[in-house]
Scaffold this motif. Structure first.
Motif, PDB file in Angstrom:
ATOM      1  N   TYR A 114       0.852  -1.172   0.000  1.00  9.64           N
ATOM      2  CA  TYR A 114       0.000   0.000   0.000  1.00  9.64           C
ATOM      3  C   TYR A 114       0.897   1.233   0.000  1.00  9.64           C
ATOM      4  CZ  TYR A 114      -4.209  -2.681   0.808  1.00  9.64           C
ATOM      5  OH  TYR A 114      -5.260  -3.537   0.668  1.00  9.64           O
ATOM      6  N   ILE A 115       0.551   2.188  -0.852  1.00  9.51           N
ATOM      7  CA  ILE A 115       1.293   3.440  -0.948  1.00  9.51           C
ATOM      8  C   ILE A 115       0.411   4.521  -0.340  1.00  9.51           C
ATOM      9  CG2 ILE A 115       2.414   5.073  -2.497  1.00  9.51           C
ATOM     10  CD1 ILE A 115       2.533   2.675  -4.525  1.00  9.51           C
ATOM     11  N   VAL A 116       0.852   5.072   0.782  1.00 11.82           N
ATOM     12  CA  VAL A 116       0.076   6.054   1.533  1.00 11.82           C
ATOM     13  C   VAL A 116       0.747   7.414   1.376  1.00 11.82           C
ATOM     14  CG1 VAL A 116      -0.708   6.709   3.843  1.00 11.82           C
ATOM     15  CG2 VAL A 116      -0.671   4.299   3.185  1.00 11.82           C
ATOM     16  N   LEU A 117      -0.041   8.409   0.970  1.00  9.52           N
ATOM     17  CA  LEU A 117       0.452   9.779   0.825  1.00  9.52           C
ATOM     18  C   LEU A 117      -0.094  10.612   1.974  1.00  9.52           C
ATOM     19  CD1 LEU A 117       1.969  11.872  -0.914  1.00  9.52           C
ATOM     20  CD2 LEU A 117      -0.165  12.214  -2.177  1.00  9.52           C
ATOM     21  N   SER A 118       0.805  11.327   2.652  1.00  5.49           N
ATOM     22  CA  SER A 118       0.434  12.091   3.835  1.00  5.49           C
ATOM     23  C   SER A 118       0.941  13.526   3.716  1.00  5.49           C
ATOM     24  CB  SER A 118       1.058  11.414   5.068  1.00  5.49           C
ATOM     25  OG  SER A 118       0.869  12.178   6.223  1.00  5.49           O
ATOM     26  N   LEU A 119       0.102  14.469   4.119  1.00  8.70           N
ATOM     27  CA  LEU A 119       0.470  15.891   4.178  1.00  8.70           C
ATOM     28  C   LEU A 119       0.491  16.331   5.642  1.00  8.70           C
ATOM     29  CD1 LEU A 119      -1.785  17.413   1.373  1.00  8.70           C
ATOM     30  CD2 LEU A 119       0.686  17.169   1.325  1.00  8.70           C
ATOM     31  N   PRO A 120       1.429  17.214   6.010  1.00 15.33           N
ATOM     32  CA  PRO A 120       1.492  17.679   7.400  1.00 15.33           C
ATOM     33  C   PRO A 120       0.207  18.362   7.863  1.00 15.33           C
ATOM     34  CG  PRO A 120       3.441  18.380   6.215  1.00 15.33           C
ATOM     35  CD  PRO A 120       2.499  17.790   5.207  1.00 15.33           C
ATOM     36  N   SER A 121      -0.447  19.078   6.970  1.00 13.49           N
ATOM     37  CA  SER A 121      -1.670  19.788   7.323  1.00 13.49           C
ATOM     38  C   SER A 121      -2.522  19.953   6.072  1.00 13.49           C
ATOM     39  CB  SER A 121      -1.337  21.167   7.897  1.00 13.49           C
ATOM     40  OG  SER A 121      -2.515  21.909   8.094  1.00 13.49           O
ATOM     41  N   VAL A 122      -3.823  19.940   6.248  1.00 14.15           N
ATOM     42  CA  VAL A 122      -4.725  20.209   5.127  1.00 14.15           C
ATOM     43  C   VAL A 122      -5.679  21.344   5.463  1.00 14.15           C
ATOM     44  CG1 VAL A 122      -4.603  17.910   4.101  1.00 14.15           C
ATOM     45  CG2 VAL A 122      -6.321  18.356   5.842  1.00 14.15           C
ATOM     46  N   GLU A 123      -5.360  22.101   6.514  1.00 22.27           N
ATOM     47  CA  GLU A 123      -6.244  23.188   6.951  1.00 22.27           C
ATOM     48  C   GLU A 123      -6.545  24.182   5.842  1.00 22.27           C
ATOM     49  OE1 GLU A 123      -4.938  25.162  10.466  1.00 22.27           O
ATOM     50  OE2 GLU A 123      -4.843  23.311  11.616  1.00 22.27           O
ATOM     51  N   ASP A 124      -5.535  24.608   5.126  1.00 22.05           N
ATOM     52  CA  ASP A 124      -5.725  25.614   4.079  1.00 22.05           C
ATOM     53  C   ASP A 124      -5.693  25.012   2.684  1.00 22.05           C
ATOM     54  OD1 ASP A 124      -5.807  27.636   6.014  1.00 22.05           O
ATOM     55  OD2 ASP A 124      -3.623  27.741   6.057  1.00 22.05           O
TER      56      ASP A 124
ATOM     57  N   LEU B   5      -2.735  15.537  -5.956  1.00 21.72           N
ATOM     58  CA  LEU B   5      -2.363  15.346  -4.553  1.00 21.72           C
ATOM     59  C   LEU B   5      -0.852  15.199  -4.399  1.00 21.72           C
ATOM     60  CD1 LEU B   5      -5.246  12.962  -3.458  1.00 21.72           C
ATOM     61  CD2 LEU B   5      -4.894  15.331  -2.706  1.00 21.72           C
ATOM     62  N   ILE B   6      -0.218  14.525  -5.347  1.00 18.85           N
ATOM     63  CA  ILE B   6       1.239  14.392  -5.311  1.00 18.85           C
ATOM     64  C   ILE B   6       1.889  15.763  -5.460  1.00 18.85           C
ATOM     65  CG2 ILE B   6       3.235  13.502  -6.590  1.00 18.85           C
ATOM     66  CD1 ILE B   6       1.559  10.938  -7.063  1.00 18.85           C
ATOM     67  N   ARG B   7       1.366  16.597  -6.369  1.00 18.20           N
ATOM     68  CA  ARG B   7       1.897  17.959  -6.514  1.00 18.20           C
ATOM     69  C   ARG B   7       1.739  18.758  -5.212  1.00 18.20           C
ATOM     70  NH1 ARG B   7      -1.213  19.608 -10.945  1.00 18.20           N
ATOM     71  NH2 ARG B   7      -1.167  17.635 -11.976  1.00 18.20           N
ATOM     72  N   LEU B   8       0.576  18.623  -4.574  1.00 18.54           N
ATOM     73  CA  LEU B   8       0.368  19.293  -3.283  1.00 18.54           C
ATOM     74  C   LEU B   8       1.382  18.808  -2.246  1.00 18.54           C
ATOM     75  CD1 LEU B   8      -3.520  19.344  -2.914  1.00 18.54           C
ATOM     76  CD2 LEU B   8      -2.004  21.322  -3.034  1.00 18.54           C
ATOM     77  N   ALA B   9       1.643  17.518  -2.244  1.00 20.78           N
ATOM     78  CA  ALA B   9       2.621  16.958  -1.307  1.00 20.78           C
ATOM     79  C   ALA B   9       4.024  17.491  -1.597  1.00 20.78           C
ATOM     80  CB  ALA B   9       2.602  15.433  -1.376  1.00 20.78           C
ATOM     81  N   GLN B  10       4.361  17.639  -2.872  1.00 20.46           N
ATOM     82  CA  GLN B  10       5.664  18.184  -3.244  1.00 20.46           C
ATOM     83  C   GLN B  10       5.821  19.622  -2.751  1.00 20.46           C
ATOM     84  OE1 GLN B  10       5.259  17.507  -7.444  1.00 20.46           O
ATOM     85  NE2 GLN B  10       6.475  15.615  -7.383  1.00 20.46           N
ATOM     86  N   GLU B  11       4.744  20.372  -2.789  1.00 24.08           N
ATOM     87  CA  GLU B  11       4.773  21.789  -2.410  1.00 24.08           C
ATOM     88  C   GLU B  11       4.609  22.007  -0.905  1.00 24.08           C
ATOM     89  OE1 GLU B  11       1.499  23.264  -4.710  1.00 24.08           O
ATOM     90  OE2 GLU B  11       2.554  22.978  -6.618  1.00 24.08           O
ATOM     91  N   ASN B  12       4.133  20.986  -0.173  1.00 21.16           N
ATOM     92  CA  ASN B  12       3.774  21.176   1.234  1.00 21.16           C
ATOM     93  C   ASN B  12       4.392  20.143   2.172  1.00 21.16           C
ATOM     94  OD1 ASN B  12       1.618  23.419   1.140  1.00 21.16           O
ATOM     95  ND2 ASN B  12       1.027  22.054  -0.518  1.00 21.16           N
ATOM     96  N   ASP B  13       5.583  19.683   1.866  1.00 22.94           N
ATOM     97  CA  ASP B  13       6.315  18.758   2.741  1.00 22.94           C
ATOM     98  C   ASP B  13       5.580  17.448   3.009  1.00 22.94           C
ATOM     99  OD1 ASP B  13       8.503  20.533   3.062  1.00 22.94           O
ATOM    100  OD2 ASP B  13       7.358  21.648   4.554  1.00 22.94           O
ATOM    101  N   GLY B  14       4.877  16.955   2.011  1.00 23.65           N
ATOM    102  CA  GLY B  14       4.217  15.662   2.135  1.00 23.65           C
ATOM    103  C   GLY B  14       5.200  14.520   1.954  1.00 23.65           C
ATOM    104  N   VAL B  15       4.762  13.322   2.317  1.00 22.63           N
ATOM    105  CA  VAL B  15       5.616  12.135   2.227  1.00 22.63           C
ATOM    106  C   VAL B  15       4.799  10.924   1.793  1.00 22.63           C
ATOM    107  CG1 VAL B  15       7.223  12.948   4.013  1.00 22.63           C
ATOM    108  CG2 VAL B  15       5.292  11.489   4.657  1.00 22.63           C
ATOM    109  N   PHE B  16       5.521   9.940   1.278  1.00 22.81           N
ATOM    110  CA  PHE B  16       4.956   8.625   0.987  1.00 22.81           C
ATOM    111  C   PHE B  16       5.400   7.647   2.059  1.00 22.81           C
ATOM    112  CE2 PHE B  16       5.034   9.916  -3.597  1.00 22.81           C
ATOM    113  CZ  PHE B  16       3.705   9.652  -3.885  1.00 22.81           C
TER     114      PHE B  16
END
Length: 121
Positions: free
Chosen positions: A45-55, A66-77
Protein backbone atom coordinates in the motif's frame (compact mmCIF):
# COMPACT_ATOMS: atom_id res chain seq x y z
CA UNK A 1 1.01 7.25 -15.63
CA UNK A 2 0.19 5.53 -12.33
CA UNK A 3 2.24 2.45 -13.27
CA UNK A 4 5.19 4.68 -14.20
CA UNK A 5 5.03 6.49 -10.84
CA UNK A 6 4.83 3.15 -9.03
CA UNK A 7 7.82 1.79 -10.92
CA UNK A 8 9.82 4.95 -10.19
CA UNK A 9 8.99 4.62 -6.51
CA UNK A 10 10.02 0.96 -6.51
CA UNK A 11 13.39 1.86 -8.02
CA UNK A 12 13.88 4.56 -5.39
CA UNK A 13 12.92 2.16 -2.60
CA UNK A 14 15.20 -0.61 -3.84
CA UNK A 15 18.08 1.83 -4.20
CA UNK A 16 17.60 3.25 -0.72
CA UNK A 17 17.02 -0.05 1.06
CA UNK A 18 20.74 -0.59 1.36
CA UNK A 19 20.97 2.74 3.19
CA UNK A 20 18.29 1.90 5.73
CA UNK A 21 19.35 1.75 9.35
CA UNK A 22 17.67 -0.91 11.48
CA UNK A 23 17.70 1.25 14.61
CA UNK A 24 15.28 4.11 15.19
CA UNK A 25 16.85 7.51 14.80
CA UNK A 26 14.00 9.24 16.58
CA UNK A 27 12.94 11.18 13.48
CA UNK A 28 9.20 11.52 13.02
CA UNK A 29 6.70 12.97 10.59
CA UNK A 30 3.13 13.86 11.52
CA UNK A 31 0.55 14.13 8.77
CA UNK A 32 -2.93 13.49 7.48
CA UNK A 33 -3.55 10.73 4.94
CA UNK A 34 -4.75 12.24 1.66
CA UNK A 35 -4.36 9.26 -0.69
CA UNK A 36 -3.99 5.48 -0.50
CA UNK A 37 -3.22 3.23 -3.42
CA UNK A 38 -2.79 -0.53 -3.46
CA UNK A 39 0.03 -1.68 -5.69
CA UNK A 40 -1.16 -5.11 -6.78
CA UNK A 41 2.23 -5.84 -8.37
CA UNK A 42 4.01 -6.29 -5.05
CA UNK A 43 1.04 -6.31 -2.60
CA UNK A 44 2.06 -3.02 -0.97
CA UNK A 45 0.00 0.00 0.00
CA UNK A 46 1.29 3.44 -0.95
CA UNK A 47 0.08 6.05 1.53
CA UNK A 48 0.45 9.78 0.82
CA UNK A 49 0.43 12.09 3.84
CA UNK A 50 0.47 15.89 4.18
CA UNK A 51 1.49 17.68 7.40
CA UNK A 52 -1.67 19.79 7.32
CA UNK A 53 -4.72 20.21 5.13
CA UNK A 54 -6.24 23.19 6.95
CA UNK A 55 -5.73 25.61 4.08
CA UNK A 56 -5.78 23.00 1.31
CA UNK A 57 -8.85 21.65 -0.45
CA UNK A 58 -8.12 17.99 -1.19
CA UNK A 59 -11.62 17.05 -2.30
CA UNK A 60 -12.04 16.07 -5.93
CA UNK A 61 -8.27 16.08 -6.53
CA UNK A 62 -6.64 13.49 -8.77
CA UNK A 63 -3.74 11.43 -7.45
CA UNK A 64 -1.35 13.52 -9.56
CA UNK A 65 -2.74 16.74 -8.08
CA UNK A 66 -2.36 15.35 -4.55
CA UNK A 67 1.24 14.39 -5.31
CA UNK A 68 1.90 17.96 -6.51
CA UNK A 69 0.37 19.29 -3.28
CA UNK A 70 2.62 16.96 -1.31
CA UNK A 71 5.66 18.18 -3.24
CA UNK A 72 4.77 21.79 -2.41
CA UNK A 73 3.77 21.18 1.23
CA UNK A 74 6.32 18.76 2.74
CA UNK A 75 4.22 15.66 2.14
CA UNK A 76 5.62 12.13 2.23
CA UNK A 77 4.96 8.63 0.99
CA UNK A 78 4.87 5.53 3.19
CA UNK A 79 4.99 2.03 1.75
CA UNK A 80 3.24 -0.56 3.91
CA UNK A 81 2.67 -4.26 3.64
CA UNK A 82 -0.92 -5.43 3.47
CA UNK A 83 -0.56 -6.75 7.03
CA UNK A 84 0.66 -3.37 8.37
CA UNK A 85 -2.07 -1.53 6.45
CA UNK A 86 -4.86 -3.75 7.77
CA UNK A 87 -3.50 -3.72 11.33
CA UNK A 88 -3.51 0.11 11.40
CA UNK A 89 -6.94 0.33 9.68
CA UNK A 90 -5.75 3.31 7.64
CA UNK A 91 -8.06 5.54 5.64
CA UNK A 92 -8.05 9.00 4.12
CA UNK A 93 -8.41 11.72 6.74
CA UNK A 94 -6.67 9.88 9.58
CA UNK A 95 -3.78 11.69 11.28
CA UNK A 96 -0.69 9.54 11.61
CA UNK A 97 2.84 9.82 12.93
CA UNK A 98 5.60 7.89 11.23
CA UNK A 99 8.89 7.20 13.00
CA UNK A 100 11.58 6.70 10.39
CA UNK A 101 15.23 5.86 10.03
CA UNK A 102 15.85 6.59 6.35
CA UNK A 103 14.47 8.78 3.57
CA UNK A 104 14.23 7.71 -0.06
CA UNK A 105 15.31 10.21 -2.68
CA UNK A 106 12.06 10.99 -4.44
CA UNK A 107 9.70 13.95 -4.56
CA UNK A 108 7.78 13.72 -2.30
CA UNK A 109 10.17 11.54 -0.29
CA UNK A 110 9.47 7.98 0.83
CA UNK A 111 9.97 7.56 4.56
CA UNK A 112 11.23 4.14 5.62
CA UNK A 113 9.36 3.69 8.85
CA UNK A 114 10.21 1.86 12.01
CA UNK A 115 6.66 2.42 13.22
CA UNK A 116 3.45 4.22 12.26
CA UNK A 117 0.77 5.19 14.77
CA UNK A 118 -2.72 6.52 14.14
CA UNK A 119 -3.20 9.53 16.39
CA UNK A 120 -6.71 10.66 15.32
CA UNK A 121 -9.29 10.72 12.56
Amino acid sequence: MRRVLTLILLVVILGACGQQDNGSSGERHVGIIVDIEKDTFDEMYIVLSLPSVEDIDISNKTREELIRLAQENDGVFYHLSQEEYEELDLEIGKRIVGYYSAVGESDPPVLFTDKIEVISQ
